[in-house]
Write a protein that holds these residues in place. Structure first.
Motif, PDB file in Angstrom:
ATOM      1  N   GLN A   7       0.807  -1.213   0.000  1.00  0.00           N
ATOM      2  CA  GLN A   7       0.000   0.000   0.000  1.00  0.00           C
ATOM      3  C   GLN A   7       0.845   1.270   0.000  1.00  0.00           C
ATOM      4  OE1 GLN A   7      -3.423   0.272  -0.231  1.00  0.00           O
ATOM      5  NE2 GLN A   7      -3.171  -1.872  -0.779  1.00  0.00           N
ATOM      6  N   GLU A   8       2.097   1.152   0.381  1.00  0.00           N
ATOM      7  CA  GLU A   8       2.963   2.309   0.479  1.00  0.00           C
ATOM      8  C   GLU A   8       4.275   2.107  -0.260  1.00  0.00           C
ATOM      9  OE1 GLU A   8       0.325   2.361   4.023  1.00  0.00           O
ATOM     10  OE2 GLU A   8       1.927   0.957   3.687  1.00  0.00           O
ATOM     11  N   VAL A   9       4.859   3.240  -0.582  1.00  0.00           N
ATOM     12  CA  VAL A   9       6.207   3.288  -1.140  1.00  0.00           C
ATOM     13  C   VAL A   9       7.016   4.141  -0.169  1.00  0.00           C
ATOM     14  CG1 VAL A   9       7.610   4.127  -3.047  1.00  0.00           C
ATOM     15  CG2 VAL A   9       5.403   3.081  -3.511  1.00  0.00           C
ATOM     16  N   ARG A  71      -0.144   4.562  -2.041  1.00  0.00           N
ATOM     17  CA  ARG A  71      -0.454   4.319  -3.453  1.00  0.00           C
ATOM     18  C   ARG A  71      -1.782   4.923  -3.904  1.00  0.00           C
ATOM     19  NH1 ARG A  71       2.811   1.495  -6.362  1.00  0.00           N
ATOM     20  NH2 ARG A  71       4.435   0.304  -5.360  1.00  0.00           N
ATOM     21  N   GLN A  74      -1.479   7.767  -6.284  1.00  0.00           N
ATOM     22  CA  GLN A  74      -1.169   7.489  -7.692  1.00  0.00           C
ATOM     23  C   GLN A  74      -2.426   7.566  -8.557  1.00  0.00           C
ATOM     24  OE1 GLN A  74       0.653   3.660  -8.313  1.00  0.00           O
ATOM     25  NE2 GLN A  74       1.507   4.289 -10.273  1.00  0.00           N
ATOM     26  N   TRP A  81       1.788  12.246  -7.659  1.00  0.00           N
ATOM     27  CA  TRP A  81       2.548  10.991  -7.554  1.00  0.00           C
ATOM     28  C   TRP A  81       3.816  11.076  -8.404  1.00  0.00           C
ATOM     29  CZ3 TRP A  81       2.565   6.430  -4.945  1.00  0.00           C
ATOM     30  CH2 TRP A  81       3.304   5.383  -5.494  1.00  0.00           C
ATOM     31  N   ASP A  97       9.148  -0.629  -2.067  1.00  0.00           N
ATOM     32  CA  ASP A  97       7.750  -1.007  -1.880  1.00  0.00           C
ATOM     33  C   ASP A  97       7.647  -1.664  -0.525  1.00  0.00           C
ATOM     34  OD1 ASP A  97       6.592  -0.240  -4.377  1.00  0.00           O
ATOM     35  OD2 ASP A  97       7.611  -1.936  -5.294  1.00  0.00           O
TER      36      ASP A  97
END
Length: 108
Positions: A7-9, A71, A74, A81, A97
């Motif tokens: 779910q996240e970067v 995310r 995005q 993003w 990631d």
């Protein structure tokens, strides 16, 4: 970036060569710039203009500054993003990631 279920970067404040990124407040600055991008329905709050976006928050992982980008940004704000991801690439920052884990409760 490859497709992932995370779910996240995490944008880590280290270059690909392991050097710390400067200035030391880069994560707060980047998250501050992104603070205007919010999910629909994010309720206005007193002092809301002083909050980070839930989609882009500064953090610290193992003593290294990072920015955690959700995310959902995005799809909802593709230009925002792209800005964040291009910032990371242009500055040779590590992009991972990952996902945030809730704080563990102490064992009793």
């Amino acid at each position: 970036m490859a497709s992932t279920n995370s779910q996240e970067v995490f944008i880590i404040g280290q270059t690909s060569e392991g050097r710390r990124f400067r200035p030391s407040d880069w994560a707060e600055r980047l998250a501050g710039v992104m603070s205007q991008f919010r999910p629909d329905g994010d309720p206005p709050r007193l002092g809301g203009h002083l909050r980070y976006s839930p989609w882009c928050t500064p953090n610290n992982v193992a003593g290294v500054k990072c920015v955690i980008v959700h995310r959902d940004m995005q799809e909802a704000e593709p230009q925002a993003w792209d800005f964040v991801m291009n910032f990371a690439r242009d500055n040779d920052l590590q992009i991972v990631d990952a996902c945030l884990m809730p704080d563990a409760k102490p064992l009793s």
